[in-house]
Design an enzyme around this catalytic site. Structure first.
Site, PDB file in Angstrom:
ATOM      1  N   LYS A  68       8.267  38.357  54.652  1.00 55.33           N
ATOM      2  CA  LYS A  68       9.639  37.900  55.703  1.00 55.33           C
ATOM      3  C   LYS A  68       9.608  38.156  56.522  1.00 55.33           C
ATOM      4  O   LYS A  68      10.310  37.103  58.146  1.00 55.33           O
ATOM      5  CB  LYS A  68      10.477  38.572  54.414  1.00 55.33           C
ATOM      6  CG  LYS A  68      11.531  38.493  55.619  1.00 55.33           C
ATOM      7  CD  LYS A  68      13.202  39.778  55.329  1.00 55.33           C
ATOM      8  CE  LYS A  68      12.467  40.117  55.944  1.00 55.33           C
ATOM      9  NZ  LYS A  68      14.281  41.164  56.492  1.00 55.33           N
ATOM     10  N   ASP A  86      15.813  36.991  53.128  1.00 54.04           N
ATOM     11  CA  ASP A  86      15.863  38.112  53.225  1.00 54.04           C
ATOM     12  C   ASP A  86      17.316  37.555  52.229  1.00 54.04           C
ATOM     13  O   ASP A  86      17.026  36.271  51.136  1.00 54.04           O
ATOM     14  CB  ASP A  86      16.089  38.490  54.805  1.00 54.04           C
ATOM     15  CG  ASP A  86      17.375  37.210  55.138  1.00 54.04           C
ATOM     16  OD1 ASP A  86      18.076  36.075  54.398  1.00 54.04           O
ATOM     17  OD2 ASP A  86      18.258  37.660  56.243  1.00 54.04           O
TER      18      ASP A  86
END
Length: 218
Positions: free
Chosen positions: A121, A139
């Site tokens: 991420k 996320d």
């Protein structure tokens, strides 16, 4: 699940709601962004932005983080969750940048994920925001919105969510859609109290319709 066409229609609505969505972490270069995203794990961007002005004034280069004792760095980020492990990762990351990348943050995602504290991420955020590489960073907001709107399946893991979004969204829209979905999840389709009653996507959202039905019965 929504088809590719339906997904684009949903994203068009979200884009109209948040046309100026962008990374909210304060930073002025790729190195500051890496540190900010690392600090933001399991923590709000707003809290990180309270800490980073003084942090970035004190530490400008990877060498600066290595020049202080670990305990001092821990104190500088103490108000952020998991500050001890994050301080260790910042030092390891800084060491790697100096030894392997001439002190520069690498642009390549596969290189970014080799850095301490940098997962997929974080690598996607840095590649996208700092270097303009098309990417979708999944996320908690992106995952929640994708599943509530049935773009992805409830049982999908984070990597599967990312892969599904990459298939259904044109590459040139990956980065913008990523930020717009974050804003939609952060400010509208919230985890605890989503604004279903005033959502322009309610007619397409089974999750929202269930919530509204449940509210009507209360």
């Amino acid at each position: 699940m929504l088809s590719k066409k339906q997904t684009i229609e949903v994203l068009d609505v979200i884009a109209d709601m948040y046309p100026d969505a962008e990374c909210e972490l304060t930073h002025s270069n790729p190195f500051e962004l890496v540190i900010a995203v690392l600090l933001s794990a399991q923590c709000t961007d707003a809290l990180v932005n309270k800490v980073t002005p003084s942090l970035f004034a004190k530490y400008k280069e990877p060498e600066d983080y290595l020049s202080v004792p670990l305990e001092e760095l821990e104190q500088d980020i103490r108000s952020i969750g998991l500050f001890r492990s994050k301080a260790k990762n910042i030092k390891k990351l800084s060491q790697s940048l100096i030894e392997e990348y001439n002190g520069e943050v690498p642009k390549d995602r596969d290189e970014l994920v080799k850095l301490a504290g940098v997962g997929r991420k974080t690598a996607n955020v840095v590649a996208s925001v700092a270097f303009g590489v098309p990417a979708i960073a999944v996320d908690t907001h992106v995952e929640r919105v994708s599943k509530r709107l049935a773009v992805c399946r409830w049982k999908d893991n984070v990597r599967q969510v990312e892969e599904t979004l990459m298939k259904k969204i044109p590459m040139e829209r990956w980065s913008d859609s990523h930020h717009q979905m974050i804003f939609f999840g952060r400010y509208h389709c919230k985890a605890q109290s989503p604004q279903c009653e005033m959502c322009p996507l309610l007619d397409r959202c089974r999750e929202g319709q269930k919530r509204m039905k449940a509210r009507g019965k209360q």
